[in-house]
Design a protein around this motif. Structure first.
Motif, PDB file in Angstrom:
ATOM      1  N   THR A  26       0.922  -1.014  -0.069  1.00  0.00           N
ATOM      2  CA  THR A  26      -0.046   0.093  -0.105  1.00  0.00           C
ATOM      3  C   THR A  26       0.828   1.336  -0.044  1.00  0.00           C
ATOM      4  OG1 THR A  26      -0.070   0.170   2.403  1.00  0.00           O
ATOM      5  CG2 THR A  26      -1.851  -1.128   1.314  1.00  0.00           C
ATOM      6  N   ALA A  27       0.347   2.245  -0.145  1.00  0.00           N
ATOM      7  CA  ALA A  27       1.087   3.727  -0.113  1.00  0.00           C
ATOM      8  C   ALA A  27       1.697   3.845   1.448  1.00  0.00           C
ATOM      9  CB  ALA A  27       0.219   4.900  -0.347  1.00  0.00           C
ATOM     10  N   GLU A  28       0.917   3.419   2.434  1.00  0.00           N
ATOM     11  CA  GLU A  28       1.734   3.724   3.685  1.00  0.00           C
ATOM     12  C   GLU A  28       2.853   2.734   3.607  1.00  0.00           C
ATOM     13  OE1 GLU A  28      -1.748   2.930   3.113  1.00  0.00           O
ATOM     14  OE2 GLU A  28      -2.202   5.152   3.559  1.00  0.00           O
ATOM     15  N   GLN A  29       2.549   1.432   3.171  1.00  0.00           N
ATOM     16  CA  GLN A  29       3.870   0.637   3.238  1.00  0.00           C
ATOM     17  C   GLN A  29       5.163   0.987   2.407  1.00  0.00           C
ATOM     18  OE1 GLN A  29       1.512  -2.896   2.125  1.00  0.00           O
ATOM     19  NE2 GLN A  29       1.937  -3.874   4.019  1.00  0.00           N
ATOM     20  N   LEU A  30       4.806   1.568   1.142  1.00  0.00           N
ATOM     21  CA  LEU A  30       5.957   2.127   0.533  1.00  0.00           C
ATOM     22  C   LEU A  30       6.777   3.063   1.165  1.00  0.00           C
ATOM     23  CD1 LEU A  30       4.095   1.964  -3.055  1.00  0.00           C
ATOM     24  CD2 LEU A  30       6.106   0.529  -2.191  1.00  0.00           C
ATOM     25  N   GLN A  31       5.930   3.934   1.766  1.00  0.00           N
ATOM     26  CA  GLN A  31       6.456   5.402   2.503  1.00  0.00           C
ATOM     27  C   GLN A  31       7.228   4.634   3.610  1.00  0.00           C
ATOM     28  OE1 GLN A  31       3.579   8.523   3.118  1.00  0.00           O
ATOM     29  NE2 GLN A  31       2.276   7.639   1.639  1.00  0.00           N
ATOM     30  N   SER A  32       7.154   3.866   4.036  1.00  0.00           N
ATOM     31  CA  SER A  32       8.059   3.291   5.386  1.00  0.00           C
ATOM     32  C   SER A  32       9.438   2.871   4.711  1.00  0.00           C
ATOM     33  CB  SER A  32       7.231   1.866   6.051  1.00  0.00           C
ATOM     34  OG  SER A  32       7.703   0.903   4.904  1.00  0.00           O
ATOM     35  N   LEU A  33       9.620   2.969   3.631  1.00  0.00           N
ATOM     36  CA  LEU A  33      10.886   2.498   2.866  1.00  0.00           C
ATOM     37  C   LEU A  33      11.777   3.997   2.974  1.00  0.00           C
ATOM     38  CD1 LEU A  33       9.528   0.710  -0.041  1.00  0.00           C
ATOM     39  CD2 LEU A  33      11.013  -0.248   1.929  1.00  0.00           C
ATOM     40  N   SER A  34      13.019   3.843   3.243  1.00  0.00           N
ATOM     41  CA  SER A  34      13.839   4.980   3.159  1.00  0.00           C
ATOM     42  C   SER A  34      13.809   5.780   1.861  1.00  0.00           C
ATOM     43  CB  SER A  34      15.180   4.532   3.449  1.00  0.00           C
ATOM     44  OG  SER A  34      16.193   5.395   2.987  1.00  0.00           O
ATOM     45  N   GLY A  87       8.493   8.917  -0.201  1.00  0.00           N
ATOM     46  CA  GLY A  87       7.423   9.861   0.417  1.00  0.00           C
ATOM     47  C   GLY A  87       6.059   9.678  -0.320  1.00  0.00           C
ATOM     48  N   PRO A  88       5.227  10.466   0.175  1.00  0.00           N
ATOM     49  CA  PRO A  88       3.798  10.211  -0.490  1.00  0.00           C
ATOM     50  C   PRO A  88       3.753  10.154  -2.032  1.00  0.00           C
ATOM     51  CG  PRO A  88       3.702  11.529   1.451  1.00  0.00           C
ATOM     52  CD  PRO A  88       5.213  11.570   1.271  1.00  0.00           C
ATOM     53  N   ALA A  89       4.387  11.500  -2.518  1.00  0.00           N
ATOM     54  CA  ALA A  89       4.471  11.654  -4.170  1.00  0.00           C
ATOM     55  C   ALA A  89       5.125  10.275  -4.736  1.00  0.00           C
ATOM     56  CB  ALA A  89       5.330  12.747  -4.445  1.00  0.00           C
ATOM     57  N   THR A  90       6.121   9.861  -4.291  1.00  0.00           N
ATOM     58  CA  THR A  90       6.735   8.745  -4.983  1.00  0.00           C
ATOM     59  C   THR A  90       5.915   7.499  -4.686  1.00  0.00           C
ATOM     60  OG1 THR A  90       8.973   9.688  -4.588  1.00  0.00           O
ATOM     61  CG2 THR A  90       9.116   7.406  -5.240  1.00  0.00           C
ATOM     62  N   ALA A  91       5.293   7.474  -3.466  1.00  0.00           N
ATOM     63  CA  ALA A  91       4.553   6.120  -3.552  1.00  0.00           C
ATOM     64  C   ALA A  91       3.422   6.072  -4.384  1.00  0.00           C
ATOM     65  CB  ALA A  91       4.282   6.182  -2.087  1.00  0.00           C
ATOM     66  N   ALA A  92       2.825   7.437  -4.597  1.00  0.00           N
ATOM     67  CA  ALA A  92       1.938   7.330  -5.325  1.00  0.00           C
ATOM     68  C   ALA A  92       2.329   7.101  -6.856  1.00  0.00           C
ATOM     69  CB  ALA A  92       1.126   8.786  -5.453  1.00  0.00           C
ATOM     70  N   LYS A  93       3.505   7.616  -7.206  1.00  0.00           N
ATOM     71  CA  LYS A  93       4.079   7.147  -8.636  1.00  0.00           C
ATOM     72  C   LYS A  93       4.394   5.578  -8.819  1.00  0.00           C
ATOM     73  CE  LYS A  93       6.472  11.344  -9.236  1.00  0.00           C
ATOM     74  NZ  LYS A  93       7.943  12.064  -9.249  1.00  0.00           N
ATOM     75  N   ILE A  94       4.861   5.235  -7.770  1.00  0.00           N
ATOM     76  CA  ILE A  94       4.911   3.507  -7.800  1.00  0.00           C
ATOM     77  C   ILE A  94       3.399   2.849  -7.835  1.00  0.00           C
ATOM     78  CG2 ILE A  94       5.567   1.618  -6.363  1.00  0.00           C
ATOM     79  CD1 ILE A  94       7.741   3.248  -5.001  1.00  0.00           C
ATOM     80  N   ILE A  95       2.627   3.168  -7.397  1.00  0.00           N
ATOM     81  CA  ILE A  95       1.344   2.756  -7.474  1.00  0.00           C
ATOM     82  C   ILE A  95       0.589   2.999  -8.879  1.00  0.00           C
ATOM     83  CG2 ILE A  95      -1.035   2.675  -6.592  1.00  0.00           C
ATOM     84  CD1 ILE A  95       0.120   2.986  -3.707  1.00  0.00           C
ATOM     85  N   ALA A  96       0.930   4.054  -9.243  1.00  0.00           N
ATOM     86  CA  ALA A  96       0.630   4.456 -10.777  1.00  0.00           C
ATOM     87  C   ALA A  96       1.272   3.837 -11.758  1.00  0.00           C
ATOM     88  CB  ALA A  96       0.548   5.934 -10.985  1.00  0.00           C
ATOM     89  N   TYR A  97       2.447   3.466 -11.589  1.00  0.00           N
ATOM     90  CA  TYR A  97       3.129   2.629 -12.307  1.00  0.00           C
ATOM     91  C   TYR A  97       2.578   1.114 -12.362  1.00  0.00           C
ATOM     92  CZ  TYR A  97       7.217   0.444 -14.643  1.00  0.00           C
ATOM     93  OH  TYR A  97       7.962  -0.416 -15.453  1.00  0.00           O
ATOM     94  N   GLU A 112      19.299   5.671  -9.307  1.00  0.00           N
ATOM     95  CA  GLU A 112      20.226   4.478  -8.867  1.00  0.00           C
ATOM     96  C   GLU A 112      20.598   4.547  -7.404  1.00  0.00           C
ATOM     97  OE1 GLU A 112      23.860   2.011 -10.839  1.00  0.00           O
ATOM     98  OE2 GLU A 112      22.646   3.369 -11.867  1.00  0.00           O
ATOM     99  N   LYS A 113      20.797   5.640  -6.998  1.00  0.00           N
ATOM    100  CA  LYS A 113      21.312   5.775  -5.537  1.00  0.00           C
ATOM    101  C   LYS A 113      19.982   5.439  -4.633  1.00  0.00           C
ATOM    102  CE  LYS A 113      24.838   9.343  -5.430  1.00  0.00           C
ATOM    103  NZ  LYS A 113      24.891  10.606  -6.217  1.00  0.00           N
ATOM    104  N   THR A 114      18.852   5.938  -4.939  1.00  0.00           N
ATOM    105  CA  THR A 114      17.497   5.576  -4.065  1.00  0.00           C
ATOM    106  C   THR A 114      17.357   4.305  -4.065  1.00  0.00           C
ATOM    107  OG1 THR A 114      16.498   7.862  -4.588  1.00  0.00           O
ATOM    108  CG2 THR A 114      15.277   6.227  -3.805  1.00  0.00           C
ATOM    109  N   PHE A 115      17.493   3.607  -5.448  1.00  0.00           N
ATOM    110  CA  PHE A 115      17.411   2.180  -5.553  1.00  0.00           C
ATOM    111  C   PHE A 115      18.316   1.241  -4.629  1.00  0.00           C
ATOM    112  CE2 PHE A 115      18.425  -1.698  -7.871  1.00  0.00           C
ATOM    113  CZ  PHE A 115      16.995  -2.372  -7.753  1.00  0.00           C
ATOM    114  N   MET A 167      13.326   1.417 -11.071  1.00  0.00           N
ATOM    115  CA  MET A 167      14.020   2.564 -11.779  1.00  0.00           C
ATOM    116  C   MET A 167      13.043   3.308 -12.834  1.00  0.00           C
ATOM    117  SD  MET A 167      17.864   1.967 -10.743  1.00  0.00           S
ATOM    118  CE  MET A 167      18.426   0.554 -11.659  1.00  0.00           C
ATOM    119  N   ASN A 168      12.345   2.577 -13.309  1.00  0.00           N
ATOM    120  CA  ASN A 168      11.718   3.285 -14.325  1.00  0.00           C
ATOM    121  C   ASN A 168      10.815   4.291 -14.013  1.00  0.00           C
ATOM    122  OD1 ASN A 168      12.788   1.323 -16.056  1.00  0.00           O
ATOM    123  ND2 ASN A 168      11.003  -0.140 -16.208  1.00  0.00           N
ATOM    124  N   VAL A 169      10.370   4.269 -12.623  1.00  0.00           N
ATOM    125  CA  VAL A 169       9.547   5.079 -11.906  1.00  0.00           C
ATOM    126  C   VAL A 169      10.210   6.575 -11.816  1.00  0.00           C
ATOM    127  CG1 VAL A 169       8.027   5.487  -9.899  1.00  0.00           C
ATOM    128  CG2 VAL A 169       8.058   3.171 -10.913  1.00  0.00           C
TER     129      VAL A 169
END
Length: 79
Positions: free
Chosen positions: A25-33, A36-46, A67-70, A60-62
């Motif tokens: 879920t968006a909440e679970q994704l945001q628990s990752l280093s 944030g909310p915007a990136t979590a939303a992009k992952i779900i949209a992808y 690469e550093k974040t990944f 990394m397509n999102v």
């Protein structure tokens, strides 16, 4: 192989500490280093537009995930 279904079930329980890219879920994704909310939303949209992630590296397509974040996230993720 035979006996694989048991292995899959035990892995699902053993890897509770990891975030599943395709089911989180968006909440679970945001628990990752670094997520944030915007990136979590992009992952779900992808996932919605492109379909499930086939590999963790596909993250990394999102947009917004380089690469550093990944590299920071890689060990916390599963498919």
């Amino acid at each position: 192989g035979s006996g694989n279904s048991f292995f899959v079930n035990s892995v699902a329980q053993a890897s509770a500490g990891k975030v599943n890219l395709n089911r989180a879920t968006a909440e679970q994704l945001q628990s990752l280093s670094g997520i944030g909310p915007a990136t979590a939303a992009k992952i779900i949209a992808y996932r919605t537009e492109v379909g499930p992630f086939k590999t963790i590296k596909e993250l990394m397509n999102v947009s917004g995930i380089g690469e550093k974040t990944f590299q920071k996230l890689e060990k916390s993720l599963e498919i």
